[in-house]
Design an enzyme around this catalytic site. Sequence first.
Site, PDB file in Angstrom:
ATOM      1  N   SER A  38       0.854  -1.194   0.000  1.00  0.00           N
ATOM      2  CA  SER A  38       0.000   0.000   0.000  1.00  0.00           C
ATOM      3  C   SER A  38       0.886   1.239   0.000  1.00  0.00           C
ATOM      4  O   SER A  38       1.888   1.297   0.732  1.00  0.00           O
ATOM      5  CB  SER A  38      -0.883  -0.013   1.255  1.00  0.00           C
ATOM      6  N   SER A  80     -15.222   6.216   5.186  1.00  0.00           N
ATOM      7  CA  SER A  80     -15.265   4.835   4.691  1.00  0.00           C
ATOM      8  C   SER A  80     -14.085   4.408   3.834  1.00  0.00           C
ATOM      9  O   SER A  80     -14.255   3.792   2.774  1.00  0.00           O
ATOM     10  CB  SER A  80     -16.568   4.583   3.921  1.00  0.00           C
ATOM     11  N   SER A  81     -12.883   4.689   4.324  1.00  0.00           N
ATOM     12  CA  SER A  81     -11.711   4.167   3.614  1.00  0.00           C
ATOM     13  C   SER A  81     -11.709   2.627   3.652  1.00  0.00           C
ATOM     14  O   SER A  81     -11.281   1.995   2.688  1.00  0.00           O
ATOM     15  CB  SER A  81     -10.420   4.723   4.212  1.00  0.00           C
ATOM     16  N   SER A  82     -12.206   2.033   4.728  1.00  0.00           N
ATOM     17  CA  SER A  82     -12.215   0.560   4.800  1.00  0.00           C
ATOM     18  C   SER A  82     -13.163  -0.029   3.767  1.00  0.00           C
ATOM     19  O   SER A  82     -12.810  -0.978   3.054  1.00  0.00           O
ATOM     20  CB  SER A  82     -12.663   0.062   6.177  1.00  0.00           C
ATOM     21  N   GLU A  99     -16.414  -7.146   7.655  1.00  0.00           N
ATOM     22  CA  GLU A  99     -16.307  -6.259   8.834  1.00  0.00           C
ATOM     23  C   GLU A  99     -16.780  -6.984  10.091  1.00  0.00           C
ATOM     24  O   GLU A  99     -16.120  -6.950  11.124  1.00  0.00           O
ATOM     25  CB  GLU A  99     -17.175  -5.010   8.650  1.00  0.00           C
ATOM     26  N   ASP A 108     -21.964   1.682   4.285  1.00  0.00           N
ATOM     27  CA  ASP A 108     -20.729   2.127   3.629  1.00  0.00           C
ATOM     28  C   ASP A 108     -20.441   1.294   2.380  1.00  0.00           C
ATOM     29  O   ASP A 108     -20.091   1.832   1.320  1.00  0.00           O
ATOM     30  CB  ASP A 108     -19.546   2.015   4.594  1.00  0.00           C
ATOM     31  N   TYR A 155     -18.456   1.679  19.234  1.00  0.00           N
ATOM     32  CA  TYR A 155     -19.420   1.397  18.165  1.00  0.00           C
ATOM     33  C   TYR A 155     -20.212   0.129  18.494  1.00  0.00           C
ATOM     34  O   TYR A 155     -21.444   0.117  18.458  1.00  0.00           O
ATOM     35  CB  TYR A 155     -18.669   1.234  16.834  1.00  0.00           C
TER      36      TYR A 155
HETATM   37  C1  GLA Z   1     -19.872   3.325  10.194  1.00  0.00           C
HETATM   38  C2  GLA Z   1     -20.460   1.965   9.812  1.00  0.00           C
HETATM   39  C3  GLA Z   1     -21.823   2.121   9.124  1.00  0.00           C
HETATM   40  C4  GLA Z   1     -22.751   3.032   9.922  1.00  0.00           C
HETATM   41  C5  GLA Z   1     -22.032   4.308  10.351  1.00  0.00           C
HETATM   42  C6  GLA Z   1     -22.867   5.150  11.277  1.00  0.00           C
HETATM   43  O1  GLA Z   1     -19.544   4.046   9.058  1.00  0.00           O
HETATM   44  O2  GLA Z   1     -19.601   1.264   8.952  1.00  0.00           O
HETATM   45  O3  GLA Z   1     -22.397   0.857   8.925  1.00  0.00           O
HETATM   46  O4  GLA Z   1     -23.286   2.359  11.028  1.00  0.00           O
HETATM   47  O5  GLA Z   1     -20.796   4.046  10.987  1.00  0.00           O
HETATM   48  O6  GLA Z   1     -24.017   5.596  10.645  1.00  0.00           O
END
Ligand code: GLA
Length: 380
Positions: free
Chosen positions: A65, A123-125, A157, A169, A218
């Site tokens: 990477s 959402s880089s992952s 995930e 995401d 989370y």
């Molecule tokens: C992260 C998770 C999502 C969502 C958001 C919050 O990005 O990957 O699935 O739950 O948090 O809305």
Amino acid sequence: MQAATVALFRAQFGHEPAWIARAPGRVNLIGEHTDYNDGFVFPAAIDRFTWIAASPTDGLSELVSANLGLAAPVDVTDSIPGAVTDWGQYAAGMAWAFREAGYSVGNLRAAVASNVPMGSGVSSSAALEMALAAYWQAESGLDVDQVAMAKIGQRCENGYIGLRTGIMDQLASANGRAGAAMFIDTRSLEIAYAPVPSGLSMVILDTLKPRALTASAYNERRSQCEAAAAVLGVASLRDATLAGLEAAVDQMDPTAFRRARHVISENQRCLDFRLALENSDLDQIGALMAGSHNSLRDDYEVSCTELDAMVEAALASPGVVGVRMTGAGFGGCCIALVNSSQVDAFNRSCLTAYKGKTGLAGMAETCLAADGATAERWVS
Ligand code: GLA
């Protein structure tokens, strides 16, 4: 970025890649922490991408990477959760999730480069997961559509990385469409594309405060939602109402009550936002985004000083229509909708005020809604 990714591949492996894949990050306009409650979300894929140049290999997978360096070589064809702890876990986890879904995928040599900010709530992952999914889908000729790819990413995930995320995401990254945000019912997985109103720009405001303790906090939020749904006797908070929640106040832990109040009210805000966007009702758009942020701050407790400071700074800046934190929270980015003709003045004012409040520089970047994950043969 594509050229840089291919150059990295050549430098590392000494030959041309067979495939080039890319997948976007996302912002979420509204509907936060609703997806793992079967609720509504309103993301847009953005024109920041993770690129992968890749070829199949008979040996172990070799991954490099531009941002993270080399991952330890790994046999992704039989890796189990817990076996890989460096960033190679995304490749091992996706291969595992493909197997769980009944598809076998092979080892690869891959170079990865990305301009999706990492650890910032955009959402880089998921971008990495969906780029890998697009590569394997194309390379192995798998009968897997974009929604199935997203489900496989979520499985990765949940089952391999250990984060009990919803599907927002990955769905956004796989199914994005240029110029459009996406109203998604995460129960039916139906996607309704909604144009970003002309004259409005999406501005990502990065607090430059890295997220902290995201995984444990989370997963804890998700458990609290499940506990609240159990008390209310519903399959998920999607099926609960504010009236039902109020009626159960005495049977519920006060924290679970506030978590549920956020989710139930956020689902309604998401529905209302859809209408407001259709009607270009800018006042309503702003009010709903403010309501969302306040609820995430007070009831869901996933904001932080820097995100709150950025929202305050943005609300006092010229051209702002609406602003809120975006993504999981605990640091990371806000999303602002701004009158396009005033973006420069907005950015200057907002970052100056943010620095005054926090001492941090922050960063403001306009983004456009983009197409979702793709892969194609690389022809040099
Ligand atoms: C992260 C998770 C999502 C969502 C958001 C919050 O990005 O990957 O699935 O739950 O948090 O809305």
